[in-house]
Motif scaffolding. Structure first.
Motif, short mmCIF file in Angstrom:
data_model
loop_
_atom_site.label_atom_id
_atom_site.label_comp_id
_atom_site.label_asym_id
_atom_site.label_seq_id
_atom_site.Cartn_x
_atom_site.Cartn_y
_atom_site.Cartn_z
N GLY A 1 37.67 71.51 25.39
CA GLY A 1 37.24 72.74 24.95
C GLY A 1 36.11 72.45 23.99
O GLY A 1 36.01 71.55 23.33
N ASN A 2 34.99 73.35 24.20
CA ASN A 2 33.87 73.23 23.53
C ASN A 2 34.08 73.62 21.95
O ASN A 2 34.43 74.80 21.78
N THR B 1 36.67 80.26 33.51
CA THR B 1 36.93 79.26 32.36
C THR B 1 36.22 79.77 31.15
O THR B 1 34.85 79.89 31.01
N LEU B 2 36.70 79.99 29.98
CA LEU B 2 36.47 80.24 28.76
C LEU B 2 36.90 79.19 27.92
O LEU B 2 37.92 78.81 27.70
N GLU B 3 35.70 78.81 27.02
CA GLU B 3 36.03 77.83 26.00
C GLU B 3 35.15 77.92 24.68
O GLU B 3 34.17 78.86 24.84
N GLY B 4 35.59 77.56 23.56
CA GLY B 4 34.83 77.39 22.46
C GLY B 4 35.44 77.02 21.13
O GLY B 4 36.70 76.92 21.13
N PRO B 5 34.87 77.33 20.18
CA PRO B 5 35.44 76.76 18.73
C PRO B 5 36.32 77.71 18.27
O PRO B 5 36.02 78.94 18.33
N ILE B 6 37.53 77.24 17.51
CA ILE B 6 38.18 78.11 16.61
C ILE B 6 37.76 77.99 15.33
O ILE B 6 37.51 79.08 14.66
N GLN B 7 37.65 77.02 15.15
CA GLN B 7 36.77 76.56 13.67
C GLN B 7 35.93 75.44 13.89
O GLN B 7 36.20 74.28 14.58
N LYS B 8 34.60 75.87 14.02
CA LYS B 8 33.58 74.97 14.54
C LYS B 8 33.79 73.55 13.84
O LYS B 8 33.92 73.27 12.64
N LYS C 1 36.17 71.60 14.23
CA LYS C 1 37.27 71.14 13.85
C LYS C 1 38.47 71.30 14.82
O LYS C 1 39.36 70.78 14.90
N SER C 2 38.26 72.68 15.50
CA SER C 2 39.25 72.86 16.61
C SER C 2 38.31 73.88 17.73
O SER C 2 37.31 74.33 17.50
N ASN D 1 42.97 72.17 20.59
CA ASN D 1 42.95 71.00 19.81
C ASN D 1 42.47 71.23 18.41
O ASN D 1 41.72 72.04 18.11
N PHE D 2 43.09 70.44 17.50
CA PHE D 2 42.76 70.75 16.27
C PHE D 2 42.67 69.22 15.49
O PHE D 2 43.46 68.36 15.54
N THR D 3 41.33 69.11 14.83
CA THR D 3 41.24 67.87 13.99
C THR D 3 41.71 67.93 12.73
O THR D 3 41.54 69.04 11.81
#
Length: 773
Positions: free
Chosen positions: A228-229, A247-254, A256-257, A295-297
């Motif tokens: 995911g982007n 397909t959709l993708e994007g940041p949850i928290q730029k 970092k996730s 995914n989460f950093t």
């Protein structure tokens, strides 16, 4: 096992004393923040590749170094450093920029087969490589593209199932983000369950799999989903003749996730509903896929991934018969970097496959038949870059299998049909493993390892002993959790590469693999109603010992790549079925239908690939033999396995006409599969019965087909691109045999005639694809 452990200890002890420093970090895409798998990191003769999570670790001596980073479809990057201490370098690689036509364009993965790496029999594909290859109805299919590579054979006309080096379809381990996919086929096998928009990387190991993989004899297909982007929102999709996808993708928290959601659905059933014919508009035929990932950093050293796949097929004929089947998987993974040499991945994995057969579902006399298999899996994997010459991978794997083999449930409890259920089966499959890559010299590289497998079949339930006539001689009763049978099997492996010169090398490999789950099927390819059974007191684990020898050559300044591999596999505890067995829907103990023996497969594989320029592609050829020897079949003589196929040839070409137009074509030829045809007939009370002799002693007709496609780039900007794809499957209309059945000739009942069924001739396709950045 003692030899391997001693060898490992001495290697580590001797070489760990050298003075060195470590350069480590993570390699990502600059545009999306996606980690890059298999990127090459090199400094002089020292090199490594990024792992499945983009992490790399390279040991170098102190001093000045020029480190170069390369990956397929990316601009290379370099970094000059003076190495006086351990150093972390995180690198971002940009997408390769558009090039003029007179420039060389790299379109394939030049690192698929490193001349120095001892790893043998591995194939790698990216979605970029398959996007132009023509396929049935325009549905881009990773598994069908794999069938164009040497040693990997199609299971039949239009089928996404495959055989690897003479093995059966159940001997292929297919994993998506580490979760086992037990049935990878949609629409009765014509499409695979993998939406290419959601897939980042595909690796195929043809028997010589590293020690972290286990449970199958022939191959591992390891698919990794996009993460995911994490920098910007993006969307990818397409509309085709039978399905659409988004397909959709994007940041949850730029930074970092991020998230990814990818869906696909067919709409053939919607067209059926438009028909005025009630026999058609009451039918259903569709499938859907849903891939999700987040995914989460968590910090500089920790990252968490959560991914899942959900797919379902529905096939119903006029409310009289139906079958539903599908997969569900889930993976929770935690990455941790202990230090610049030691990387850890901990995974908790769930997998479930089930099917349901519906017979007259709308009336009380109807019934349903269900079957399923479920896994819960804990996997711990460590990667330790010991020094310049040694890279060690080790860990363990704990799996709990639950198999629900079959259950008949009537629609009405007061009906004439009584419910019946085969007992559930339970088992633990556990393993510990290590694998070390050792650079013994500038020319010689070794990889050696050991996987130790422990399989335990447990109760509750009844288990059987069966005599040579298929009669039950003993029934054993075990309580819940009670051990029925233990099997302990070491699986050693070793591989070596010797660099002849800067452009060629020789490789040798040996591996032992063990398989404890077995697919029960009346057909050659995988069907939704096939059943999985586990090893028990009567069914023993299948074992293979494979030897491989290969020659690898880069030609004309690495413009071309030539690979030649030969192999021999000796197989133990191979399974086949008694004559006349009906195993698909039977609720009798399966042990009564099985016979056991040995097998052997051997062959020669050749691949010539052109990797650069306007015209790219490959020619692959496989010469092979697959046989079994089982008591009570063909007088205990060697006979052809059902998937035996002598010759298999594929020619794949892609030509970039200009910046907008790309032409592609594939031509496939293979000799017919082994099959059992009747050699005579006799009549009993007016009913014709056919007479059969040796099993699999005849052949289906030879198969060949040409597919072509044209891809047109409609628009391309920084934020949006779109294209149209046109294709024709079986362009010259070859009537290839899908099945051959026999019947009495209407004009002369004493004569038998063969009736061939062919499926696909001149199948056109068109699809529209887009991407929003």
């Amino acid at each position: 096992m003692k030899f391997y452990l001693t060898f490992l200890f001495l290697t580590i002890t001797y070489l760990a004393t050298a003075q060195q420093f470590v350069v480590s970090g993570t390699i990502k895409s600059k545009e999306s923040g996606e980690t890059i798998i298999g990127a090459t990191v090199a400094s002089g003769r020292q090199q490594t590749v990024s792992n499945d999570y983009g992490f790399y670790s390279l040991s170098l001596s102190s001093g000045v170094h020029e480190i170069v980073y390369r990956s397929l479809g990316k601009e290379s990057a370099s970094q000059s450093i003076t190495l006086l201490k351990d150093t972390i370098i995180n690198i971002e690689l940009s997408d390769a920029s558009a090039t003029e036509l007179d420039e060389v364009v790299v379109t394939t993965n030049t690192n698929a087969r490193s001349l120095r790496s001892p790893q043998m029999s591995v194939e790698k594909l990216s979605t970029e490589e398959i996007k132009n290859i023509p396929v049935l109805l325009g549905e881009k299919d990773l598994l069908k593209t794999l069938q164009l590579l040497p040693g990997i054979k199609s299971a039949g006309e239009g089928n996404s199932g495959f055989f690897v080096r003479g093995g059966s379809s159940d001997q292929n381990l297919i994993v998506l983000d580490e979760a086992t996919v037990y049935n990878a086929a949609h629409l009765l096998g014509f499409f695979s369950v993998f939406n290419s928009d959601a897939i980042k990387d595909v690796s195929v190991y043809k028997g010589s799999m590293p020690a972290q993989y286990g449970g199958r004899l022939s191959s591992v297909v390891d698919l990794r989903m996009n993460d995911g982007n994490n920098r910007k929102f993006a969307a990818t999709g397409g509309i085709g003749l039978i399905s659409s996808r988004l397909t959709l993708e994007g940041p949850i928290q730029k930074e970092k996730s991020s998230f990814l959601v990818s869906g696909r659905r067919t709409y053939a059933d919607m067209f059926l509903k438009l028909s005025k014919d009630s026999a058609l508009n009451n039918n259903q035929l569709y499938f859907y896929d849903l891939n999700t990932k987040t995914n989460f950093t968590l910090g500089k050293k920790d990252k968490l991934f959560i991914s899942g796949y959900f797919g379902k097929d529905n096939f119903t004929i006029n409310n009289a018969f139906g079958i539903n089947w599908g997969n569900a998987t889930g993976t929770l993974r935690w990455n941790h970097i202990f230090n610049n040499k030691l990387f850890s991945n901990t995974s908790f994995i769930y997998s479930n496959y089930n099917y349901e057969i519906l017979i007259n579902p709308t009336i009380p006399e109807g019934l349903s038949i269900i079957s399923k298999i479920k896994d819960i899996n804990l996997k711990q994997d460590f990667q330790w870059n010991i020094n310049q010459r040694n890279n060690l991978r080790f860990g363990f794997n704990l799996i709990h299998h639950t198999i629900h083999p079959g259950e008949v449930t009537p629609n009405s409890p007061s009906g004439s049909i009584n419910p019946k259920k085969l007992e559930d089966r339970y088992a633990y499959e556990n393993a510990i493993y290590f694998n070390n890559n050792w650079k013994a010299s500038d020319r010689l590289n070794l990889s050696y390892g050991l996987r130790f497998n422990a399989f335990t079949a447990i109760g509750a339930g009844q288990f059987y002993n069966v005599n040579t006539n298929g009669e039950i001689t003993d029934t054993l009763q075990f309580g819940k959790g009670e051990v029925v049978k233990n099997y302990f099997n070491p699986e050693p492996r070793i591989a070596a590469s010797f660099l002849l010169n800067n452009s060629s090398s020789l490789k040798f490999g040996y591996v032992r693999n063990v398989q404890n789950l077995h697919l029960i099927s009346n057909s050659t390819s995988t069907n939704p109603t096939d059943k999985w059974v586990a090893s028990n007191n009567f069914i023993r684990p299948e074992i293979s010992d494979q030897f491989s020898l290969g020659y690898y050559k880069d030609l004309f300044n690495a413009t071309y790549e030539l690979n030649i591999e030969s192999y021999y596999k000796a197989l133990q505890n191979q399974i086949d079925y008694r004559n006349g067995s009906n195993i698909t829907n039977s609720l009798d103990p399966i042990e009564q239908s099985l016979l056991f023996g040995i097998g052997r497969t051997y062959g020669l594989e050749t691949l010539l690939k052109k990797k650069t320029g306007r015209l790219t592609g490959w020619i692959s050829y496989t010469l092979s033999k697959s046989e079994k020897k089982i008591d009570q079949i063909n007088n205990h003589q060697w006979y052809n396995a059902r998937q035996d196929r002598t010759h298999d040839l594929a020619i794949v070409a892609t030509y970039e006409l200009n910046k907008r137009w790309t032409l592609a074509g594939t031509w496939i030829y293979y000799t017919g599969d082994a099959v059992t045809f009747p050699v005579g007939k006799y009549s009993i009370n007016g009913i014709t019965a056919y007479y059969y002799t040796d099993r699999n002693s005849q052949r289906m007709p030879d198969y060949h087909r040409l597919d072509v496609s044209v891809n047109v780039l409609l628009k391309k900007t920084k934020k949006f691109s779109s294209e149209l794809s046109f294709g024709v499957y079986n362009a010259y209309g070859r009537e290839n045999a899908y099945t051959i059945n026999f019947r009495d000739n209407k004009d002369d009942p004493n004569t038998v005639e063969a009736v061939q069924t062919s499926l696909f001739r001149f199948i056109p396709s068109i699809s529209y694809n887009f991407k929003i950045n």
